[in-house]
Write a protein that holds these residues in place. Structure first.
Motif, PDB file in Angstrom:
ATOM      1  N   SER A 163       0.888  -1.172   0.000  1.00 51.74           N
ATOM      2  CA  SER A 163       0.000   0.000   0.000  1.00 51.74           C
ATOM      3  C   SER A 163       0.917   1.210   0.000  1.00 51.74           C
ATOM      4  O   SER A 163       1.776   1.346   0.869  1.00 51.74           O
ATOM      5  N   TRP A 164       0.740   2.086  -1.001  1.00 46.92           N
ATOM      6  CA  TRP A 164       1.702   3.162  -1.198  1.00 46.92           C
ATOM      7  C   TRP A 164       1.070   4.320  -1.969  1.00 46.92           C
ATOM      8  O   TRP A 164      -0.112   4.295  -2.326  1.00 46.92           O
ATOM      9  N   PHE A 165       1.902   5.354  -2.248  1.00 42.52           N
ATOM     10  CA  PHE A 165       1.448   6.565  -2.931  1.00 42.52           C
ATOM     11  C   PHE A 165       2.399   6.894  -4.077  1.00 42.52           C
ATOM     12  O   PHE A 165       3.616   6.743  -3.948  1.00 42.52           O
ATOM     13  N   ASP A 166       1.828   7.326  -5.183  1.00 42.15           N
ATOM     14  CA  ASP A 166       2.592   7.776  -6.344  1.00 42.15           C
ATOM     15  C   ASP A 166       2.183   9.196  -6.698  1.00 42.15           C
ATOM     16  O   ASP A 166       1.142   9.703  -6.239  1.00 42.15           O
ATOM     17  N   THR A 205       7.456   1.297  -7.347  1.00 40.02           N
ATOM     18  CA  THR A 205       8.719   1.422  -8.068  1.00 40.02           C
ATOM     19  C   THR A 205       9.641   2.402  -7.352  1.00 40.02           C
ATOM     20  O   THR A 205       9.278   2.991  -6.325  1.00 40.02           O
ATOM     21  N   ALA A 206      10.811   2.612  -7.936  1.00 40.58           N
ATOM     22  CA  ALA A 206      11.770   3.554  -7.373  1.00 40.58           C
ATOM     23  C   ALA A 206      11.272   4.985  -7.440  1.00 40.58           C
ATOM     24  O   ALA A 206      11.816   5.859  -6.765  1.00 40.58           O
ATOM     25  N   ARG A 248      10.624   6.178   1.082  1.00 39.86           N
ATOM     26  CA  ARG A 248      10.574   7.035  -0.099  1.00 39.86           C
ATOM     27  C   ARG A 248      11.144   6.297  -1.297  1.00 39.86           C
ATOM     28  O   ARG A 248      12.025   5.451  -1.174  1.00 39.86           O
ATOM     29  N   GLY A 249      10.665   6.655  -2.493  1.00 43.02           N
ATOM     30  CA  GLY A 249      11.251   6.098  -3.696  1.00 43.02           C
ATOM     31  C   GLY A 249      12.637   6.672  -3.925  1.00 43.02           C
ATOM     32  O   GLY A 249      12.831   7.888  -3.861  1.00 43.02           O
TER      33      GLY A 249
END
Length: 293
Positions: A163-166, A205-206, A248-249
């Motif tokens: 679960s993340w944010f872009d 992703t990064a 963080r990416g």
């Protein structure tokens, strides 16, 4: 003549430190997921213009000279003090994103545009300096995952989080009201969105903005700062360490996102959750964008 005192914003460094020191990616201590009240003074564009005028003329007033302080030197002083105009966009109210239900949570105001005129035929530009005026972006996210799952060694860490944010850059967002959220309100797109196994948005992703801690049910407050002077290479050991310890990416640490933003661009914040059982509980998202005047 005394210039107005402005408290320097905390945690804004050229090279972010990988430790959770309270200024970047710090979990909320009381578990309520509410960021501390921000009492920082944020100057308006008019405030910045006034200070620039004072700086330019201070040589005349103090030395009796007919010359003004060079504009280039004024620019250096203002930028070193980070005395920039800014606008804030906020998403309030909890949103739950379940498996594969990717959702836009917030779209910022178009860079350097007056929010009150965006719905008119001729949106008004605010004062700005240079072709790429953005200097800094501060993201504040209060969220957590479903509170269970992940490998035993990943719990409480950022590894193994689904679960993340872009972020997504919307170019020339001022030209179409369909591409932006009206007056700081979150935009709810049609969904859910389903991505194939080779799609870049299937997994974090990064270039991700931020991950939730794995298998932690208590809300965490993460503050992510993008600065135009950031210069940490994506493949460096430092970037890998920051991604591991802060979530963080590692491809968001070189400042290129900030330096590339143009007048009228907006930033959309996506919340994502992937695979059965995973969920992204989002309490609040805010984004403050700074630009040079």
């Amino acid at each position: 003549m005394m210039l107005p005192f402005v408290r320097r914003l905390p945690g804004h460094r050229r090279r972010p430190h990988p430790r959770n020191d309270g200024s970047n990616n710090s979990p909320d201590e009381d578990g309520q997921g509410a960021p501390a009240e921000d009492e920082t003074y944020y100057p308006s564009g008019f405030d910045v213009l006034k200070v620039r005028y004072l700086l330019q003329h201070i040589w005349q007033w103090t030395r009796g000279s007919q010359e003004l302080l060079p504009v280039e030197l004024v620019d250096m002083i203002v930028d070193t003090a980070e005395y920039w105009a800014s606008s804030e966009s906020v998403m309030e109210g909890e949103t739950l994103i379940r498996r594969d239900q990717d959702q836009v949570l917030l779209t910022t105001l178009p860079l350097c545009y007056d929010a009150q005129t965006l719905d008119t035929a001729s949106p008004k530009l605010l004062p700005y300096r240079s072709t790429h005026p953005c200097r800094k972006v501060i993201f504040t996210i209060s969220s957590h995952d479903q509170g269970w799952g992940g490998g035993a060694g990943d719990r409480g860490q950022y590894a193994g989080s689904y679960s993340w944010f872009d972020t997504e850059i919307i170019h020339s967002a001022h030209q179409s009201s369909q591409n932006r959220a009206p007056s700081n309100q979150p935009h709810q797109p049609e969904g859910p969105f389903h991505f194939g196994p080779d799609h870049p948005n299937l997994l974090p992703t990064a270039r991700k903005l931020q991950s939730n801690r794995t298998a932690v049910s208590r809300s965490q407050v993460h503050t992510i700062v993008w600065h135009h002077l950031d210069n940490i290479a994506t493949d460096s050991d430092e970037a890998v360490e920051i991604e591991r310890d802060q979530g963080r990416g590692r491809a968001t640490l070189d400042g290129s996102q900030v330096r590339a933003l143009e007048v009228g661009d907006a930033i959309a914040i996506w919340g994502r959750a992937r695979f059965a059982g995973w969920a992204n509980h989002v309490q609040r998202v805010s984004v403050r964008v700074f630009w040079a005047v």
